[in-house]
Design a protein around this motif. Sequence first.
Motif, mmCIF file in Angstrom:
data_model
loop_
_atom_site.group_PDB
_atom_site.id
_atom_site.type_symbol
_atom_site.label_atom_id
_atom_site.label_comp_id
_atom_site.label_asym_id
_atom_site.label_seq_id
_atom_site.Cartn_x
_atom_site.Cartn_y
_atom_site.Cartn_z
ATOM 1 N N SER A 161 -5.916 7.330 -3.330
ATOM 2 C CA SER A 161 -6.532 6.105 -3.824
ATOM 3 C C SER A 161 -6.619 5.066 -2.710
ATOM 4 N N ALA A 162 -5.541 4.920 -1.930
ATOM 5 C CA ALA A 162 -5.529 3.944 -0.843
ATOM 6 C C ALA A 162 -6.535 4.309 0.244
ATOM 7 N N ARG A 163 -6.703 5.581 0.508
ATOM 8 C CA ARG A 163 -7.623 6.019 1.553
ATOM 9 C C ARG A 163 -9.088 5.844 1.164
ATOM 10 N N LEU A 164 -9.368 5.776 -0.122
ATOM 11 C CA LEU A 164 -10.756 5.586 -0.554
ATOM 12 C C LEU A 164 -11.287 4.222 -0.142
ATOM 13 N N ASN A 165 -10.398 3.281 0.104
ATOM 14 C CA ASN A 165 -10.788 1.938 0.547
ATOM 15 C C ASN A 165 -10.126 1.640 1.883
ATOM 16 N N SER A 166 -10.438 2.455 2.871
ATOM 17 C CA SER A 166 -9.789 2.315 4.173
ATOM 18 C C SER A 166 -10.222 1.021 4.872
ATOM 19 N N ASP A 167 -9.312 0.467 5.649
ATOM 20 C CA ASP A 167 -9.562 -0.764 6.393
ATOM 21 C C ASP A 167 -8.724 -0.702 7.671
ATOM 22 N N PRO A 168 -9.265 -0.086 8.727
ATOM 23 C CA PRO A 168 -8.498 0.097 9.970
ATOM 24 C C PRO A 168 -7.944 -1.208 10.540
ATOM 25 N N ALA A 169 -8.718 -2.296 10.434
ATOM 26 C CA ALA A 169 -8.253 -3.569 10.980
ATOM 27 C C ALA A 169 -7.016 -4.061 10.222
ATOM 28 N N LEU A 170 -7.038 -3.915 8.902
ATOM 29 C CA LEU A 170 -5.882 -4.324 8.101
ATOM 30 C C LEU A 170 -4.691 -3.427 8.380
ATOM 31 N N ASP A 171 -4.930 -2.139 8.543
ATOM 32 C CA ASP A 171 -3.845 -1.207 8.856
ATOM 33 C C ASP A 171 -3.162 -1.605 10.167
ATOM 34 N N GLU A 172 -3.964 -2.004 11.150
ATOM 35 C CA GLU A 172 -3.404 -2.396 12.438
ATOM 36 C C GLU A 172 -2.572 -3.679 12.303
ATOM 37 N N LYS A 173 -3.026 -4.610 11.475
ATOM 38 C CA LYS A 173 -2.247 -5.836 11.245
ATOM 39 C C LYS A 173 -0.871 -5.500 10.673
ATOM 40 N N LEU A 174 -0.840 -4.586 9.704
ATOM 41 C CA LEU A 174 0.445 -4.213 9.103
ATOM 42 C C LEU A 174 1.326 -3.463 10.095
ATOM 43 N N ARG A 175 0.704 -2.664 10.960
ATOM 44 C CA ARG A 175 1.490 -1.944 11.959
ATOM 45 C C ARG A 175 2.157 -2.925 12.914
ATOM 46 N N VAL A 176 1.414 -3.955 13.327
ATOM 47 C CA VAL A 176 1.961 -4.963 14.243
ATOM 48 C C VAL A 176 3.100 -5.736 13.570
#
Length: 239
Positions: A161-176
Motif C-alpha cells: 500500500s505504501a509503495r503504491l504512493n511512492s515519494d522518493p523525496a519524502l523518503d530521503e527526508k525521513l532517512r536524513v
Amino acid sequence: MYGEFPTNDDDKPDTEGWRPPAASLSTRRISLRSKGSARPSIVCPKDRVIHCESDLERRVALCLLAHSSVVDLVEQPAPVAYTDHDGRTRTHTFDFIATLRDGNRLAVVVKPSTKVATQGTHRLLESLAKQVPASVATRFQVMTEKHVPADRLHDATLINSARLNSDPALDEKLRVIAAGIDGAVTIERLVEASGLGADAYRAVVRLIADGTLGRRERGRISQNTLVELAAQKASEGSR
C-alpha cells in the motif's frame, strides 16, 4: 420517486490526474466460476493489476511483492512444455514468476499444504526444474499458507500500500531525520519529528521495506516499532 435528487456537478468526484492501473500480464483468462474459492485482484507497486485464482494466491503475491529481493511479479505466465515421469508431453502454467534483484527468475506453484503431497507437487517441480529453460525460470518453489503467516501478510499488505504512493523525496527526508537520531526510535516518534503526518508513516514503511531502516524486534510493523538505520544497526552488531 425516481429523479428526486438532482445532479450537481459540484458533487462529482475529482478524478483529475488519476489514471487506471495497467492491465494484467496473465496469459490466460481466469475463470470466475468457482464455488469454493475467491478470484481476487490486487494492484502491484508497478501500478499493474495482478489477478489471482484464490485468496491463498493473493496472500502469496502480496508477500512476494513486499520482499526486498523481488523486483517484479507476473501471474499465470505462458505455459511451458515438459515430459512427465511416464514419458508423456504435458504443459504447465506456473502461478507466478518473480524476477529477483540478483537476476534469477523464481517460478512459484501455490498450493494448500494439505494438497502438496497428495498431488505430487514436489515431483512435478523436479521434472520442471530439469526441463524449463533458464529464460523462463532458474529457481522453483512451492508456496503454501505456511509461507504467509498473519504477521508477514499484515506487513506485506502495508508495504505494498505504501509503495503504491511512492515519494522518493519524502523518503530521503525521513532517512536524513533517522540518521540524525542516536540509536533506535519508535516509528511514531520518527513521524512526529518529521512533522509530515501520515505521509511520513508511509515513507518509514517504504524505508523498512527497502532495508534502509532496520527493526529492533520481530512482529507487525506499528507505530510502536523500534527502527534505526540499518547501517547503524550492523555497526552495533559487529562490536
